[in-house]
Design an enzyme around this catalytic site. Structure first.
Site, PDB file in Angstrom:
ATOM      1  N   ASP A   6       2.037   7.319  -2.515  1.00  0.00           N
ATOM      2  CA  ASP A   6       2.589   5.937  -2.725  1.00  0.00           C
ATOM      3  C   ASP A   6       2.879   5.077  -1.336  1.00  0.00           C
ATOM      4  OD1 ASP A   6       1.605   5.927  -5.371  1.00  0.00           O
ATOM      5  OD2 ASP A   6       3.664   5.548  -6.050  1.00  0.00           O
TER       6      ASP A   6
ATOM      7  N   HIS B 250      -1.150  12.409  -4.842  1.00  0.00           N
ATOM      8  CA  HIS B 250      -1.279  11.028  -4.245  1.00  0.00           C
ATOM      9  C   HIS B 250      -0.318  10.651  -3.676  1.00  0.00           C
ATOM     10  CE1 HIS B 250      -0.567   9.425  -8.241  1.00  0.00           C
ATOM     11  NE2 HIS B 250       0.037   8.379  -7.521  1.00  0.00           N
TER      12      HIS B 250
ATOM     13  N   HIS C  95      -5.163   6.385  -6.826  1.00  0.00           N
ATOM     14  CA  HIS C  95      -3.907   6.886  -7.245  1.00  0.00           C
ATOM     15  C   HIS C  95      -4.134   8.140  -8.222  1.00  0.00           C
ATOM     16  CE1 HIS C  95      -1.007   4.153  -5.663  1.00  0.00           C
ATOM     17  NE2 HIS C  95      -2.063   3.395  -5.572  1.00  0.00           N
TER      18      HIS C  95
ATOM     19  N   TRP D 101      -3.527   8.430 -14.561  1.00  0.00           N
ATOM     20  CA  TRP D 101      -2.495   7.649 -14.949  1.00  0.00           C
ATOM     21  C   TRP D 101      -2.889   6.745 -16.245  1.00  0.00           C
ATOM     22  CZ3 TRP D 101       2.473   7.327 -15.736  1.00  0.00           C
ATOM     23  CH2 TRP D 101       3.178   6.385 -16.388  1.00  0.00           C
TER      24      TRP D 101
ATOM     25  N   HIS E 152      10.516   2.602  -7.920  1.00  0.00           N
ATOM     26  CA  HIS E 152       9.452   2.196  -6.938  1.00  0.00           C
ATOM     27  C   HIS E 152       9.949   1.422  -5.794  1.00  0.00           C
ATOM     28  CE1 HIS E 152       6.242   4.377  -9.305  1.00  0.00           C
ATOM     29  NE2 HIS E 152       5.882   4.608  -8.197  1.00  0.00           N
TER      30      HIS E 152
ATOM     31  N   HIS F 186       2.242  -0.481  -2.350  1.00  0.00           N
ATOM     32  CA  HIS F 186       1.682  -0.423  -3.745  1.00  0.00           C
ATOM     33  C   HIS F 186       2.641  -1.111  -4.679  1.00  0.00           C
ATOM     34  CE1 HIS F 186       0.575   1.645  -7.290  1.00  0.00           C
ATOM     35  NE2 HIS F 186       1.645   2.240  -7.657  1.00  0.00           N
TER      36      HIS F 186
ATOM     37  N   GLU G  34       3.502  11.478  -5.809  1.00  0.00           N
ATOM     38  CA  GLU G  34       3.190  11.781  -7.349  1.00  0.00           C
ATOM     39  C   GLU G  34       2.037  12.635  -7.348  1.00  0.00           C
ATOM     40  OE1 GLU G  34       4.887   7.413  -8.631  1.00  0.00           O
ATOM     41  OE2 GLU G  34       2.747   7.698  -8.201  1.00  0.00           O
TER      42      GLU G  34
END
Length: 213
Positions: free
Chosen positions: A53, A51, A47, A17, A165, A57, A177
């Site tokens: 969240d 992974h 992450h 990311w 989120h 987070h 994700e």
């Protein structure tokens, strides 16, 4: 029973990311050098790749990854397939006819094809889940939502304030994700999601399986 591994392989040079540092694997001991065993050290962001969240987070004081409820990570799930370039919305989820009472939803999009190229670079040109879809999931008691790229959040103007989120994590919904759903057809499966148990973790790489009976 068929077992599908929908986890990205952790490796140096993999897509991360925003260009965050990827995995580094460093030999510590090697049989070829006269050691009794092969041992390596590994470093990566929490992450990285496929992974989970947890609420912390985005929600200060929220549950950490080691506090996630196991019964949200294991059990029946539904994979829905979204075609097109627009973000997933509440209207689309209604039309997808997700069965009433579904607790775990994985969303397959055109993003999955990005994993065909192991050298593909990070992109924000993705299909994500908008705020209306996040509210739809919360209102229907969904406990886990998974997507096939490294974020669930839209990357245009909708990103302001990270409403997807905040809506999901604020309601205690677990987010996965970075799923690899290329070989997965829409339908019902059993989900096994096993994130690393990191004390106080704001995220954790996970091994994820779908069982097809």
């Amino acid at each position: 029973m068929k077992i599908h591994d929908v986890t990205l392989t952790l490796r140096p040079g993999m897509t991360t990311w925003g260009g965050e540092p990827g995995p580094e694997i460093t030999p510590l001991r090697r049989v070829a050098r006269g050691d009794t065993a092969n041992v390596s050290t590994i470093t990566f962001g929490d992450h990285t790749g496929t992974h989970v969240d947890p609420p912390i987070h985005f929600i200060e004081g929220g549950a950490t990854v080691d506090q996630l409820p196991l019964d949200a990570l294991l059990g029946p799930c539904v994979v829905v397939e979204h075609e097109g370039a627009e973000n997933v919305s509440a209207d689309w989820l209604e039309q997808a006819r997700v069965p009433a009472g579904t607790k775990r939803v994985l969303i397959k999009t055109r993003n999955s094809q990005l994993w065909n190229d192991p050298m593909q670079t990070f992109t924000r040109d993705i299909v994500a889940v908008n705020a209306s879809a996040a509210r739809w999931c919360v209102e229907r008691g969904v406990r886990l939502v998974g997507v096939d790229y490294l974020t669930i959040e839209p990357q245009g103007p909708e990103k302001a304030g990270y409403p997807t989120h905040h809506t999901l994590l604020g309601a205690g919904v677990v987010i996965i994700e970075g799923l690899d759903l290329r070989g997965i057809a829409a339908g019902s499966y059993e989900l096994i999601c096993a994130p690393l148990k990191i004390a106080g973790g704001d995220g954790a790489p996970a091994r994820v399986f779908l069982l097809e009976r």
